[in-house]
Design a protein around this motif. Structure first.
Motif, PDB file in Angstrom:
ATOM      1  N   THR A  78       0.836  -1.191   0.000  1.00 43.24           N
ATOM      2  CA  THR A  78       0.000   0.000   0.000  1.00 43.24           C
ATOM      3  C   THR A  78       0.878   1.251   0.000  1.00 43.24           C
ATOM      4  O   THR A  78       2.003   1.237   0.490  1.00 43.24           O
ATOM      5  N   GLY A  79       0.358   2.305  -0.565  1.00 44.98           N
ATOM      6  CA  GLY A  79       1.011   3.598  -0.491  1.00 44.98           C
ATOM      7  C   GLY A  79       2.115   3.863  -1.490  1.00 44.98           C
ATOM      8  O   GLY A  79       2.745   4.919  -1.435  1.00 44.98           O
ATOM      9  N   ILE A  80       2.366   2.966  -2.425  1.00 48.07           N
ATOM     10  CA  ILE A  80       3.450   3.163  -3.400  1.00 48.07           C
ATOM     11  C   ILE A  80       3.176   4.419  -4.229  1.00 48.07           C
ATOM     12  O   ILE A  80       3.970   5.350  -4.250  1.00 48.07           O
ATOM     13  N   MET A  81       2.046   4.443  -4.901  1.00 50.04           N
ATOM     14  CA  MET A  81       1.731   5.577  -5.769  1.00 50.04           C
ATOM     15  C   MET A  81       1.534   6.842  -4.949  1.00 50.04           C
ATOM     16  O   MET A  81       1.964   7.924  -5.350  1.00 50.04           O
ATOM     17  N   ALA A  82       0.921   6.717  -3.782  1.00 43.49           N
ATOM     18  CA  ALA A  82       0.703   7.889  -2.924  1.00 43.49           C
ATOM     19  C   ALA A  82       2.034   8.506  -2.512  1.00 43.49           C
ATOM     20  O   ALA A  82       2.193   9.731  -2.520  1.00 43.49           O
ATOM     21  N   ALA A  83       2.996   7.679  -2.152  1.00 43.33           N
ATOM     22  CA  ALA A  83       4.299   8.189  -1.729  1.00 43.33           C
ATOM     23  C   ALA A  83       5.014   8.883  -2.884  1.00 43.33           C
ATOM     24  O   ALA A  83       5.524   9.999  -2.732  1.00 43.33           O
ATOM     25  N   LEU A  84       5.051   8.240  -4.040  1.00 41.21           N
ATOM     26  CA  LEU A  84       5.731   8.829  -5.192  1.00 41.21           C
ATOM     27  C   LEU A  84       5.044  10.120  -5.620  1.00 41.21           C
ATOM     28  O   LEU A  84       5.698  11.133  -5.876  1.00 41.21           O
ATOM     29  N   ALA A  85       3.716  10.089  -5.676  1.00 36.63           N
ATOM     30  CA  ALA A  85       2.960  11.280  -6.076  1.00 36.63           C
ATOM     31  C   ALA A  85       3.167  12.404  -5.071  1.00 36.63           C
ATOM     32  O   ALA A  85       3.314  13.569  -5.455  1.00 36.63           O
ATOM     33  N   GLY A  86       3.207  12.080  -3.794  1.00 37.03           N
ATOM     34  CA  GLY A  86       3.418  13.095  -2.766  1.00 37.03           C
ATOM     35  C   GLY A  86       4.784  13.749  -2.872  1.00 37.03           C
ATOM     36  O   GLY A  86       4.918  14.969  -2.715  1.00 37.03           O
ATOM     37  N   GLU A  87       5.786  12.932  -3.138  1.00 33.50           N
ATOM     38  CA  GLU A  87       7.144  13.460  -3.281  1.00 33.50           C
ATOM     39  C   GLU A  87       7.245  14.376  -4.492  1.00 33.50           C
ATOM     40  O   GLU A  87       7.872  15.440  -4.436  1.00 33.50           O
ATOM     41  N   LEU A  88       6.595  13.983  -5.583  1.00 27.40           N
ATOM     42  CA  LEU A  88       6.625  14.820  -6.785  1.00 27.40           C
ATOM     43  C   LEU A  88       5.797  16.085  -6.588  1.00 27.40           C
ATOM     44  O   LEU A  88       6.206  17.171  -7.002  1.00 27.40           O
ATOM     45  N   ALA A  89       4.651  15.968  -5.935  1.00 26.58           N
ATOM     46  CA  ALA A  89       3.821  17.146  -5.678  1.00 26.58           C
ATOM     47  C   ALA A  89       4.575  18.153  -4.813  1.00 26.58           C
ATOM     48  O   ALA A  89       4.510  19.364  -5.066  1.00 26.58           O
ATOM     49  N   ALA A  90       5.290  17.672  -3.804  1.00 27.11           N
ATOM     50  CA  ALA A  90       6.053  18.576  -2.931  1.00 27.11           C
ATOM     51  C   ALA A  90       7.133  19.311  -3.715  1.00 27.11           C
ATOM     52  O   ALA A  90       7.513  20.424  -3.357  1.00 27.11           O
ATOM     53  N   ALA A  91       7.595  18.705  -4.814  1.00 20.93           N
ATOM     54  CA  ALA A  91       8.610  19.333  -5.662  1.00 20.93           C
ATOM     55  C   ALA A  91       7.980  20.162  -6.777  1.00 20.93           C
ATOM     56  O   ALA A  91       8.692  20.701  -7.625  1.00 20.93           O
ATOM     57  N   GLY A  92       6.647  20.231  -6.800  1.00 21.74           N
ATOM     58  CA  GLY A  92       5.967  21.008  -7.833  1.00 21.74           C
ATOM     59  C   GLY A  92       5.913  20.330  -9.185  1.00 21.74           C
ATOM     60  O   GLY A  92       5.800  20.999 -10.213  1.00 21.74           O
ATOM     61  N   VAL A  93       5.974  18.996  -9.192  1.00 23.39           N
ATOM     62  CA  VAL A  93       5.967  18.231 -10.445  1.00 23.39           C
ATOM     63  C   VAL A  93       4.631  17.521 -10.593  1.00 23.39           C
ATOM     64  O   VAL A  93       4.251  16.708  -9.751  1.00 23.39           O
ATOM     65  N   SER A  94       3.900  17.842 -11.664  1.00 27.30           N
ATOM     66  CA  SER A  94       2.650  17.130 -11.923  1.00 27.30           C
ATOM     67  C   SER A  94       2.964  15.803 -12.605  1.00 27.30           C
ATOM     68  O   SER A  94       4.033  15.630 -13.195  1.00 27.30           O
ATOM     69  N   LEU A  95       2.015  14.884 -12.528  1.00 27.90           N
ATOM     70  CA  LEU A  95       2.260  13.560 -13.102  1.00 27.90           C
ATOM     71  C   LEU A  95       0.998  12.996 -13.705  1.00 27.90           C
ATOM     72  O   LEU A  95      -0.116  13.443 -13.414  1.00 27.90           O
TER      73      LEU A  95
END
Length: 130
Positions: A78-95
Motif C-alpha cells: 500500500t502507499g506506493i503511488m501515494a508516496a511517489l505522487a506526494g514526493e513529486l507534488a512537494a517538488a511542484g511536479v505534476s504527473l
C-alpha cells in the motif's frame, strides 16, 4: 515507505485522447512496441505511447517522460503511488499515473524530469537514468 527502484525510460511519450467509438490503432497493438497503455471508457479512448507511435490527427499532449517502478510489486503493498505522487507534488511536479499488473508507471513533463529525479532520490529512492 520502502526504498523503490525507478527507471527513467528513454524517449518522449504522448498522452492522446481518441473518440471512444474508434478501434485501437493497430500500430499500438504491435508486441514490439515500446510502452503502450490503452484505456477505454464510455466517453474516451485514452492512449499513452511513444511519440513515434502516436496516432495522427488526435488530441494529444506531448513532451512526457516515463518513469517505471521496478517490479513486480505485490498487490498487498500500500502507499506506493501515494508516496511517489506526494514526493513529486512537494517538488511542484505534476504527473500522469498508469498502473499495470506488475508495477506502477509515472509520466512527468520533460521540463520537470530533473526535478522529479532529484525529488525521488532525496526521498531515498534509487533512480536510474537510461
Amino acid at each position: 515507505m520502502r526504498k523503490l527502484t525507478v527507471d527513467v525510460r528513454p524517449g518522449e511519450y504522448v498522452i492522446a485522447r481518441l473518440d471512444p467509438a474508434v478501434p485501437v490503432p493497430s500500430p499500438l497493438l504491435d508486441p514490439g512496441a515500446a510502452f503502450v497503455s490503452v484505456t477505454r471508457t464510455e466517453r474516451e479512448l485514452s492512449v499513452v505511447c511513444s511519440a513515434a507511435a502516436a496516432p495522427e490527427g488526435v488530441v494529444a499532449e506531448s513532451g512526457w517522460r516515463l518513469l517505471t517502478v521496478r517490479g513486480p510489486l505485490e498487490f498487498t503493498l500500500t502507499g506506493i503511488m501515494a508516496a511517489l505522487a506526494g514526493e513529486l507534488a512537494a517538488a511542484g511536479v505534476s504527473l500522469f499515473a498508469v498502473s499495470t499488473y506488475d508495477t506502477d508507471h509515472l509520466l512527468v513533463k520533460d521540463a520537470d524530469l530533473s526535478r522529479a529525479v532529484t525529488a525521488l532520490r532525496s526521498a531515498g529512492h534509487d533512480v536510474h537514468e537510461g
